[in-house]
Design an enzyme around this catalytic site. Structure first.
Site, mmCIF file in Angstrom:
data_model
loop_
_atom_site.group_PDB
_atom_site.id
_atom_site.type_symbol
_atom_site.label_atom_id
_atom_site.label_comp_id
_atom_site.label_asym_id
_atom_site.label_seq_id
_atom_site.Cartn_x
_atom_site.Cartn_y
_atom_site.Cartn_z
ATOM 1 N N LYS A 287 -25.245 33.909 -16.921
ATOM 2 C CA LYS A 287 -25.558 33.020 -15.795
ATOM 3 C C LYS A 287 -26.545 31.922 -16.179
ATOM 4 O O LYS A 287 -27.141 31.275 -15.308
ATOM 5 C CB LYS A 287 -26.084 33.832 -14.601
ATOM 6 C CG LYS A 287 -25.005 34.763 -14.050
ATOM 7 C CD LYS A 287 -25.350 35.336 -12.699
ATOM 8 C CE LYS A 287 -24.176 36.188 -12.182
ATOM 9 N NZ LYS A 287 -24.486 36.935 -10.981
ATOM 10 N N GLU B 88 -50.093 63.354 -11.991
ATOM 11 C CA GLU B 88 -49.232 64.368 -11.386
ATOM 12 C C GLU B 88 -48.847 65.383 -12.442
ATOM 13 O O GLU B 88 -49.140 65.196 -13.630
ATOM 14 C CB GLU B 88 -47.997 63.720 -10.742
ATOM 15 C CG GLU B 88 -47.121 62.951 -11.705
ATOM 16 C CD GLU B 88 -46.084 62.070 -11.003
ATOM 17 O OE1 GLU B 88 -46.373 61.542 -9.918
ATOM 18 O OE2 GLU B 88 -44.984 61.899 -11.554
ATOM 19 N N HIS C 98 -39.764 62.555 -9.815
ATOM 20 C CA HIS C 98 -39.946 61.819 -11.067
ATOM 21 C C HIS C 98 -39.420 62.658 -12.231
ATOM 22 O O HIS C 98 -39.654 63.868 -12.277
ATOM 23 C CB HIS C 98 -41.422 61.518 -11.316
ATOM 24 C CG HIS C 98 -41.988 60.489 -10.386
ATOM 25 N ND1 HIS C 98 -43.316 60.454 -10.045
ATOM 26 C CD2 HIS C 98 -41.405 59.462 -9.725
ATOM 27 C CE1 HIS C 98 -43.529 59.435 -9.227
ATOM 28 N NE2 HIS C 98 -42.381 58.823 -9.002
ATOM 29 N N ILE D 219 -39.317 48.121 -14.431
ATOM 30 C CA ILE D 219 -39.296 48.737 -13.111
ATOM 31 C C ILE D 219 -38.186 49.787 -13.023
ATOM 32 O O ILE D 219 -38.305 50.786 -12.340
ATOM 33 C CB ILE D 219 -39.045 47.656 -12.021
ATOM 34 C CG1 ILE D 219 -40.054 46.506 -12.154
ATOM 35 C CG2 ILE D 219 -39.063 48.270 -10.628
ATOM 36 C CD1 ILE D 219 -41.499 46.912 -12.096
ATOM 37 N N THR D 220 -37.108 49.567 -13.743
ATOM 38 C CA THR D 220 -35.902 50.397 -13.713
ATOM 39 C C THR D 220 -36.181 51.903 -13.694
ATOM 40 O O THR D 220 -36.917 52.416 -14.533
ATOM 41 C CB THR D 220 -35.034 50.094 -14.947
ATOM 42 O OG1 THR D 220 -34.889 48.678 -15.040
ATOM 43 C CG2 THR D 220 -33.671 50.767 -14.847
ATOM 44 N N THR E 260 -30.771 38.118 -10.882
ATOM 45 C CA THR E 260 -29.679 37.893 -9.934
ATOM 46 C C THR E 260 -29.154 39.175 -9.299
ATOM 47 O O THR E 260 -28.327 39.138 -8.403
ATOM 48 C CB THR E 260 -28.501 37.148 -10.615
ATOM 49 O OG1 THR E 260 -28.141 37.878 -11.789
ATOM 50 C CG2 THR E 260 -28.885 35.736 -11.005
ATOM 51 N N GLY E 261 -29.643 40.327 -9.752
ATOM 52 C CA GLY E 261 -29.268 41.581 -9.079
ATOM 53 C C GLY E 261 -29.960 41.646 -7.732
ATOM 54 O O GLY E 261 -30.968 40.963 -7.521
#
Lengths: 401, 299
Positions: free
Chosen positions: B43, B220, B258, B100-101, B17-18
């Site tokens: 919710k 990287e 990053h 994902i955060t 819901t974010g």
């Protein structure tokens, strides 16, 4: 985020680590008062240390030619004279670059009688995602050199994050440092306290170099953190308001501060081709490809995944305030973002900033045809790059004129 | 076949819901991904609606799993609550958690990694674009998209992509698709110093996947995960691997966007990683423009 030595020592002291008695001083008067306390209390020698976020202070040179960012003084008058010279003066060390850093704070402390120097640090071992205590009997020197030339002199103790530091972890390190008797017990307590400082402050690194055996006025030996450096995990600062308050904006590049206000990730470099890119990996790769084709990047700039018109405009302004920039290379892969929205933002930013420098744009991704049309019909002089390689070569060429 | 997820994998979204989670749930649904549940504490009982699809929302991951049979969690929970969200998905016995955060404190992830030892759940990320297994439809529609990658750039096929960077993953995928070459699965492992799945973990999965015929590995500066992967590839990998390392021009001691992209104490340099790639027989793309071509020359 980095903090000053005196702030690092405050955090260590709060966790029970012994540090030399001293005070941060921002004025000559404060330095004089701090010195009077030291000499009035029976001290015979004071040390004055320039507080900047860079190593190599002792061997640094001030811009007016005065040598040394760390000085000893035998009287309060001497401290006053040194404070007058050092405060407000710009110190250049091997880590500051030729522009140096202005010294706004001095740490005035009692000079300890040092019998032996060790190295002690806590950091994350990325190879196994565990905290690591690193120590060495070779203190007060460049630890990277020790690790390179005599790796056997580096002591490593991993900590299990499920239970935190255990007494045996501290004993292992203290024993490997060759400490005995009362100093052994002291070292165990100190190592535990340093680890807790690292963990509880969400530090990325706590480094004590040197950790010293000092001799007190009574002839007794004890352990003390004579120099200290702490780096913090930026992602955890939200839960450390007290540490965040230690941020010193004077130590950061004004352009980088400005960029952070717009959630732009900007790092200034010394080349002539400014880069404006979405995504950290692509931003790094863009700098690399510029160099590959013989140019030099002026900056790292990641505008993020959802670059707005405001952000793009702010990014152009920041880039343009670097006088070394001769060309701008915009490299965007619009994955989710509509390329036309980005193109519109670029055109608006160019018009608002009155850009005169060559602008090379490589646009790829979602709705790219419309984006390219917007750029072509904008009346703004834009050099279009067909691919990243093509755009990079055009940018290098444009910057060399 | 593919690795980690298939088009019929059942996905739940923590933080549905974010605004960020909701937007990308919509995009995943449009891509044809089987999103079957959402979790937002407080919710539970509400419904997430998009284009006529109705996704039930639950208060807990355990409830959502019980009711819907979801096996994969996509985590879009804000940083202060993300470690808890990951551990909740582990406790609920998910096969896969994809975080994902961006911006989770490192020590939180140190604890999470320790707590996950011996657990069956695999964690991808955090601070990653997620996973895409392209589908058969137009613009790879009908695939499994977990996270924030643009779905349409993909094409179903036989190249595996693994990367620490989101945009460089998209670059590599787009280069492949533009040349008519499809992908088996694309995995973004994330740009943080502590993550759940390494380059090597993903390479092993690709090596064992009969449908993956070649691999692009993008790394990287920072850490030594690329070197470890390269060593294993040299000894065990049966498939051609091409790679690119970003950050050759990055100044030491600076974090390049990053959290994990930093050369510290002379360690984690692009030179060292490129040398390890070369020594392992991995094709090194000289520029990020040549990632796909470098691999295609090896096939």
């Amino acid at each position: 985020m980095n903090i000053h030595e005196y702030q690092a020592k405050q955090l260590l002291k709060q966790h029970g680590v012994a540090v030399p008695t001293g005070e941060p001083c921002k004025t000559v008067a404060e330095a004089t008062t701090a010195a009077q306390k030291i000499f009035g209390g029976g001290g015979t020698l004071a040390v004055i240390k320039a507080q900047i976020h860079a190593g190599g202070r002792g061997k640094g040179t001030f811009k007016d030619g005065f040598k040394g960012g760390v000085k000893l003084a035998k009287s309060a008058d001497e401290v006053t004279a040194l404070a007058k010279t050092m405060l407000g003066n710009v110190l250049v060390t091997k880590q500051t670059g030729p522009e140096g850093r202005q010294v706004n704070t001095l740490l005035v402390a009692g000079a300890e009688t040092i019998k032996k120097e060790f190295y002690l640090a806590v950091l994350l071992d990325r190879a196994n995602s565990r905290p690591l205590i690193m120590a060495s009997t070779e203190g007060g020197v460049d630890i990277e050199e020790v690790a390179e030339k005599t790796p056997e002199k580096i002591i490593k103790e991993h900590i299990d994050p499920a239970v935190g530091i255990q007494p045996y972890n501290a004993r292992n390190v203290a024993a490997a440092l060759g400490l005995k008797g009362e100093l052994f017990g002291q070292a165990c307590k100190l190592i535990t306290a340093v680890y807790r400082t690292w963990w509880e402050c969400d530090a990325s690194m706590v480094e004590i170099n040197p950790l010293c055996i000092v001799e007190g006025a009574d002839g007794k030996e004890s352990l003390m953190a004579v120099d200290a450096k702490i780096g913090l995990d930026d992602n955890a600062l939200y839960r450390h308001a007290d540490i965040l308050a230690m941020r010193d904006l004077n130590e950061e590049s004004p352009l980088e501060i400005e960029a952070s206000k717009f959630n732009l990730n900007y790092i200034k470099l010394d080349g002539s081709i400014a880069c404006l890119v979405n995504g950290a990996g692509l931003a790094m790769a863009t700098m690399d490809i510029v160099q590959y084709y013989g140019g030099s990047p002026a900056n790292f700039l990641d505008v993020g995944g959802g670059a707005s018109k405001e952000q793009v405009t702010a990014a152009f302004k920041i880039i343009l305030s670097d006088p070394h920039v001769k060309a701008i290379f915009v490299n965007i892969f619009g994955g989710i973002m509509d390329c036309n929205v980005i193109a519109t933002g670029i055109v608006a930013a160019v018009k608002e900033t009155g850009l005169k420098l060559p602008l090379i744009v490589r646009l790829e991704g979602n709705n790219v045809a419309a984006g390219r049309t917007t750029l072509a019909q904008s009346g703004v002089a834009i050099i279009n790059g067909d691919s990243m390689a093509d755009a990079a070569q055009k940018a290098v060429k444009a910057a060399s004129h | 076949m593919s690795i980690l997820v298939k088009p019929d994998s059942k996905i739940l979204v923590q933080g549905i819901t974010g605004s960020f989670g909701a937007r990308h749930t919509q995009l995943s649904l449009e891509y044809g991904t089987q999103v079957v549940a959402g979790v937002t504490p407080g919710k539970g009982g509400q419904v997430f609606e998009h284009n006529g699809k109705r996704i039930p929302i639950f208060d807990t991951v355990a409830d959502a799993v019980k009711q819907t049979g979801a096996t994969v969690s996509a985590i879009f929970v804000p940083p202060p609550f993300a470690a808890d969200a990951i551990l909740e998905s582990v406790d609920a016995g998910m096969d896969l958690a994809v975080a994902i955060t961006e911006g989770i404190p490192v020590n939180d992830m140190v604890r999470v990694r320790r707590a996950m030892q011996g657990c069956a759940t695999r964690l991808i990320g955090p601070n990653c674009p997620g996973i895409v297994t392209p589908g058969e439809g137009k613009d790879s529609h009908g695939g499994c998209r977990i996270g924030i990658a643009p779905g349409y750039i993909h094409k179903k096929g036989h190249i595996g992509v693994v990367s620490r960077s989101g945009t460089l993953t998209y670059e590599a995928v787009w280069q492949l698709t533009s040349r008519g070459i499809g992908q088996s699965t694309c995995v973004g492992i994330g740009g943080d110093p502590v993550n759940g799945t390494s380059h090597l973990d993903v390479i092993k999965l690709f090596n064992a996947d009969p449908e993956t015929h070649g691999i692009i590995m993008i790394g990287e500066i920072g850490g030594s995960a690329e070197e470890e992967a390269a060593e294993w590839i040299q000894q065990h990998c049966k498939k051609p691997v091409a790679g690119f390392i970003a950050g050759a021009t990055a100044p030491p001691g600076r974090r390049m966007g990053h959290a994990g992209a930093i050369v510290s104490g002379g360690k984690g340099t692009a030179e060292a990683k490129i040398a390890a790639f070369r020594a392992a027989g991995i094709g090194v793309a000289a520029t990020p423009s040549e990632m796909a071509d470098t691999l295609l020359k090896m096939l």
